[in-house]
Scaffold this motif. Structure first.
Motif, PDB file in Angstrom:
ATOM      1  N   VAL A 168      21.646 -63.194  68.526  1.00  0.00           N
ATOM      2  CA  VAL A 168      22.294 -64.488  68.682  1.00  0.00           C
ATOM      3  C   VAL A 168      22.894 -64.960  67.365  1.00  0.00           C
ATOM      4  O   VAL A 168      24.059 -65.397  67.308  1.00  0.00           O
ATOM      5  CB  VAL A 168      21.286 -65.534  69.214  1.00  0.00           C
ATOM      6  N   THR A 169      22.133 -64.868  66.287  1.00  0.00           N
ATOM      7  CA  THR A 169      22.617 -65.385  65.004  1.00  0.00           C
ATOM      8  C   THR A 169      23.773 -64.575  64.441  1.00  0.00           C
ATOM      9  O   THR A 169      24.552 -65.083  63.627  1.00  0.00           O
ATOM     10  CB  THR A 169      21.464 -65.425  63.984  1.00  0.00           C
ATOM     11  N   SER A 170      23.928 -63.321  64.873  1.00  0.00           N
ATOM     12  CA  SER A 170      25.056 -62.516  64.401  1.00  0.00           C
ATOM     13  C   SER A 170      26.388 -63.023  64.943  1.00  0.00           C
ATOM     14  O   SER A 170      27.448 -62.672  64.407  1.00  0.00           O
ATOM     15  CB  SER A 170      24.858 -61.050  64.795  1.00  0.00           C
ATOM     16  N   ARG A 171      26.360 -63.830  66.006  1.00  0.00           N
ATOM     17  CA  ARG A 171      27.584 -64.387  66.591  1.00  0.00           C
ATOM     18  C   ARG A 171      27.973 -65.723  65.962  1.00  0.00           C
ATOM     19  O   ARG A 171      29.033 -66.267  66.299  1.00  0.00           O
ATOM     20  CB  ARG A 171      27.420 -64.581  68.093  1.00  0.00           C
ATOM     21  N   PHE A 172      27.164 -66.251  65.059  1.00  0.00           N
ATOM     22  CA  PHE A 172      27.495 -67.495  64.385  1.00  0.00           C
ATOM     23  C   PHE A 172      28.289 -67.196  63.112  1.00  0.00           C
ATOM     24  O   PHE A 172      28.049 -66.173  62.453  1.00  0.00           O
ATOM     25  CB  PHE A 172      26.223 -68.261  64.021  1.00  0.00           C
ATOM     26  N   ILE A 363      21.415 -56.926  73.797  1.00  0.00           N
ATOM     27  CA  ILE A 363      22.588 -57.151  74.644  1.00  0.00           C
ATOM     28  C   ILE A 363      22.654 -58.597  75.125  1.00  0.00           C
ATOM     29  O   ILE A 363      23.691 -59.267  75.015  1.00  0.00           O
ATOM     30  CB  ILE A 363      22.583 -56.175  75.831  1.00  0.00           C
ATOM     31  N   THR A 364      21.555 -59.089  75.659  1.00  0.00           N
ATOM     32  CA  THR A 364      21.546 -60.474  76.137  1.00  0.00           C
ATOM     33  C   THR A 364      21.670 -61.464  74.995  1.00  0.00           C
ATOM     34  O   THR A 364      22.252 -62.549  75.162  1.00  0.00           O
ATOM     35  CB  THR A 364      20.271 -60.757  76.932  1.00  0.00           C
ATOM     36  N   GLY A 369      24.789 -65.508  72.266  1.00  0.00           N
ATOM     37  CA  GLY A 369      25.434 -66.008  71.056  1.00  0.00           C
ATOM     38  C   GLY A 369      26.885 -66.372  71.274  1.00  0.00           C
ATOM     39  O   GLY A 369      27.377 -67.371  70.730  1.00  0.00           O
ATOM     40  N   LEU A 370      27.591 -65.581  72.072  1.00  0.00           N
ATOM     41  CA  LEU A 370      28.977 -65.908  72.398  1.00  0.00           C
ATOM     42  C   LEU A 370      29.066 -67.178  73.241  1.00  0.00           C
ATOM     43  O   LEU A 370      29.967 -68.001  73.049  1.00  0.00           O
ATOM     44  CB  LEU A 370      29.626 -64.736  73.145  1.00  0.00           C
TER      45      LEU A 370
END
Length: 401
Positions: A168-172, A363-364, A369-370
């Protein structure tokens, strides 16, 4: 509040009201009568320990940032009290769909509180970057994803939470290089270590509350925690440049034994095995913090704010691997290593469950995150990361920090 800070008056209160109305309606139509509630007086003290660990321990554990103390403890408490209700609701709905019955009681609440550990760990990875609406949405999605698969048991809670949060944090967006609010201070580190001590104290209850052999799980967990704490101090002095202890090492590595035992506490027959796993967990936590922060995090753009990868992720991987080895050895000794196809099938199942947990979390987590960064959820600008004043009132401050 200064005008440059956004107001969440039109989003957070109404979202909370909607969710609470959903929980109330479900409880009104499906809450069992007093005769159907399963209560065990022997379980409740252990449930209190787990509740203290998740709310108080993790609440202070996340107070690692010098300007994010209010949000760390406040949002942690909000997510838990919402998530426990939602977790009970999801479990209830799944039981209805499977036409099964499970008595409501302290054990069901304990499962709900324990499942919130995954959410708290994931929130630690996005600490300071996600607003309350994003955190609530992330919690609801993660709880659904955690409860639905059959093979995601409570012993996978740390593994799933760590890698879901990292995805999740990689999408911020990354914070600007000149932003210094993502640093800790002596005061914030002291509060964070206070939370670590509380988590450490109550972890044997966490691992043993739902175990059939509670004393065995409690003993193995305590021994592993004790050894990992000793190893943390030893390795901290050995790896630091000036030979002094580093609070960051103590903050993460003393819990490695408990994370490792989450997979193996119920199957360990000898105390020395738990002690060795506690030692290895502390080693992999401290060495992993050096390697990950310097070698892997920059190229992979992993923005692990509170270090959940080497605090929970890596020790959980070690525990999962150790659980596979111990189960295979135990089955091999019982069958005298005569049924090799059966052993191969057992390894396939155990390794498959481990790999599916990580892949599902990744994956989820990326998809979540997106979703969290859509305009509707009012993503925080990178210049406002790690800032309590973006969410909380500070009457004594007229302009800012």
């Amino acid at each position: 509040m200064p005008s440059r800070y956004l107001s969440f008056r039109c989003s957070v209160p109404w979202l909370l009201l909607l969710l609470q109305a959903l929980f109330l309606s479900r409880a009104f139509f499906a809450f069992p009568s007093a005769d159907d509630i399963n209560f065990s007086s022997s379980v409740y003290p252990v449930f209190q320990d787990v509740n203290h660990m998740v709310i108080f321990g993790f609440g202070f554990f996340l107070m690692v940032l010098r300007r994010y103390g209010y949000s760390s403890t406040g949002f942690n408490f909000l997510l838990i009290v919402l998530g426990v209700q939602f977790s009970v609701l999801v479990e209830d709905l799944l039981l209805l769909l499977r036409i099964q019955y499970s008595a409501f009681g302290v054990e069901s609440l304990a499962r709900a509180v324990m499942s919130m550990t995954a959410v708290v760990i994931s929130a630690g990875a996005v600490l300071g970057k996600a607003n309350p609406v994003q955190l609530i949405v992330m919690s609801l999605v993660e709880l659904i994803l955690f409860h639905v698969p059959e093979n995601l048991t409570l012993m996978h809670v740390h593994l799933f939470g760590a890698y879901f949060g990292l995805a999740v944090t990689s999408r911020f967006p990354e914070p600007p290089p000149g932003l210094d609010k993502n640093r800790s201070s002596p005061k914030s580190e002291l509060f964070s270590v206070l939370g670590t001590v509380f988590v450490w104290m109550f972890w044997p209850s966490f691992n043993s509350i739902l175990a059939e052999l509670q004393f065995q799980a409690m003993l193995s967990t305590y021994l592993a925690l004790a050894v990992s704490a000793v190893a943390a101090f030893m390795l901290s002095a050995l790896t630091s440049k000036d030979g002094k202890f580093r609070m960051a090492h103590i903050h993460s590595a003393v819990l490695a034994g408990g994370v490792t035992m989450s997979f193996t506490a119920i199957i360990i027959k000898h105390p020395w095995i738990a002690m060795i796993l506690g030692l290895l967990g502390s080693v992999i936590s401290i060495l992993g913090s050096h390697c990950l922060q310097r070698c892997f995090n920059p190229p992979l753009k992993l923005q692990d704010t509170s270090g959940v990868h080497f605090t929970f992720g890596l020790p959980a991987v070690l525990g999962a691997v150790a659980a596979v080895v111990l189960r295979v050895v135990e089955k091999g000794i019982i069958e005298q290593w005569s049924d090799l196809p059966s052993l191969g099938y057992l390894i396939f199942l155990e390794v498959g469950a481990f790999c599916q947990t990580i892949s599902t979390a990744f994956i989820t987590g990326l998809i979540t995150g997106l979703i969290l960064n859509i305009k509707l959820l009012k993503a925080v600008h990178v210049s406002k990361y790690f800032d309590d004043q973006f969410y909380w009132e500070f009457p004594h401050l007229s302009v800012g920090f």
